[in-house]
Motif scaffolding. Structure first.
Motif, mmCIF file in Angstrom:
data_model
loop_
_atom_site.group_PDB
_atom_site.id
_atom_site.type_symbol
_atom_site.label_atom_id
_atom_site.label_comp_id
_atom_site.label_asym_id
_atom_site.label_seq_id
_atom_site.Cartn_x
_atom_site.Cartn_y
_atom_site.Cartn_z
ATOM 1 N N MET A 1 0.846 -1.169 0.000
ATOM 2 C CA MET A 1 0.000 0.000 0.000
ATOM 3 C C MET A 1 0.896 1.238 0.000
ATOM 4 O O MET A 1 1.806 1.349 0.795
ATOM 5 N N SER A 2 0.641 2.165 -0.885
ATOM 6 C CA SER A 2 1.498 3.343 -0.966
ATOM 7 C C SER A 2 1.192 4.304 0.177
ATOM 8 O O SER A 2 0.168 4.209 0.844
ATOM 9 N N ASP A 3 2.113 5.245 0.400
ATOM 10 C CA ASP A 3 1.950 6.212 1.482
ATOM 11 C C ASP A 3 0.684 7.044 1.282
ATOM 12 O O ASP A 3 -0.030 7.318 2.233
ATOM 13 N N ASN A 4 0.427 7.456 0.029
ATOM 14 C CA ASN A 4 -0.757 8.269 -0.237
ATOM 15 C C ASN A 4 -2.034 7.505 0.066
ATOM 16 O O ASN A 4 -2.993 8.064 0.586
ATOM 17 N N MET A 5 -2.050 6.213 -0.260
ATOM 18 C CA MET A 5 -3.240 5.403 -0.002
ATOM 19 C C MET A 5 -3.444 5.232 1.497
ATOM 20 O O MET A 5 -4.569 5.249 1.982
ATOM 21 N N ARG A 6 -2.337 5.070 2.263
ATOM 22 C CA ARG A 6 -2.445 4.938 3.711
ATOM 23 C C ARG A 6 -2.971 6.228 4.324
ATOM 24 O O ARG A 6 -3.833 6.195 5.204
ATOM 25 N N VAL A 7 -2.466 7.357 3.858
ATOM 26 C CA VAL A 7 -2.911 8.643 4.385
ATOM 27 C C VAL A 7 -4.389 8.847 4.072
ATOM 28 O O VAL A 7 -5.168 9.252 4.942
ATOM 29 N N ASP A 8 -4.808 8.548 2.832
ATOM 30 C CA ASP A 8 -6.211 8.693 2.462
ATOM 31 C C ASP A 8 -7.091 7.785 3.300
ATOM 32 O O ASP A 8 -8.179 8.171 3.728
ATOM 33 N N SER A 9 -6.628 6.580 3.556
ATOM 34 C CA SER A 9 -7.391 5.631 4.370
ATOM 35 C C SER A 9 -7.545 6.143 5.794
ATOM 36 O O SER A 9 -8.638 6.098 6.365
ATOM 37 N N ILE A 10 -6.466 6.649 6.366
ATOM 38 C CA ILE A 10 -6.518 7.176 7.731
ATOM 39 C C ILE A 10 -7.428 8.395 7.802
ATOM 40 O O ILE A 10 -8.233 8.525 8.732
ATOM 41 N N GLU A 55 10.332 4.810 7.959
ATOM 42 C CA GLU A 55 9.494 3.932 7.129
ATOM 43 C C GLU A 55 9.587 4.323 5.654
ATOM 44 O O GLU A 55 9.633 3.460 4.773
ATOM 45 N N SER A 59 10.914 1.835 2.789
ATOM 46 C CA SER A 59 10.080 1.562 1.618
ATOM 47 C C SER A 59 10.848 1.837 0.329
ATOM 48 O O SER A 59 10.802 1.041 -0.619
#
Length: 112
Positions: A1-10, A55, A59
């Motif tokens: 999972m990319s950083d942008n996807m993690r941020v959007d999810s959070i 991290e 990555s």
């Protein structure tokens, strides 16, 4: 999972929780909330920031290693972008450290 996807999810999770929580205090009264001591929250923020930079570097290193092994799912562009993100994050962290040291030295120069 990319950083942008993690941020959007959070962010999505935070928005969902915020929409579910309704203030229960009477109208015109601000509810009290627990506040972390400034020292603890600042130390926590610094620790989390250093961990995030670490991290990002891990990555980027993992993507570079996968590309070197010839993984068809990793492109050179992805490796370069991850490497640059890592570099920018580390540079920003170093600049924040430098500003903190400057502020500390300024406080130490103040007369009491």
């Amino acid at each position: 999972m990319s950083d942008n996807m993690r941020v959007d999810s959070i962010l999505s999770q935070i928005r969902a929780i915020r929409n579910e929580v309704k203030p229960t205090a009477p109208e015109g009264v601000t509810p009290l909330r627990e506040v972390e001591p400034a020292q603890d929250s600042f130390a926590k923020l610094l620790t989390e920031s250093v961990s995030a930079v670490s991290e990002t570097q891990k990555s980027a290193a993992g993507l570079a290693e996968a590309f070197e092994r010839g993984d068809p799912n990793v492109s050179l562009a992805e490796v370069m972008v991850a490497s640059q993100k890592s570099s920018v994050a580390f540079t920003a962290m170093v600049e924040v450290r430098n500003k903190m040291i400057d502020a500390y030295q300024e406080v130490m120069r103040m007369s009491v």
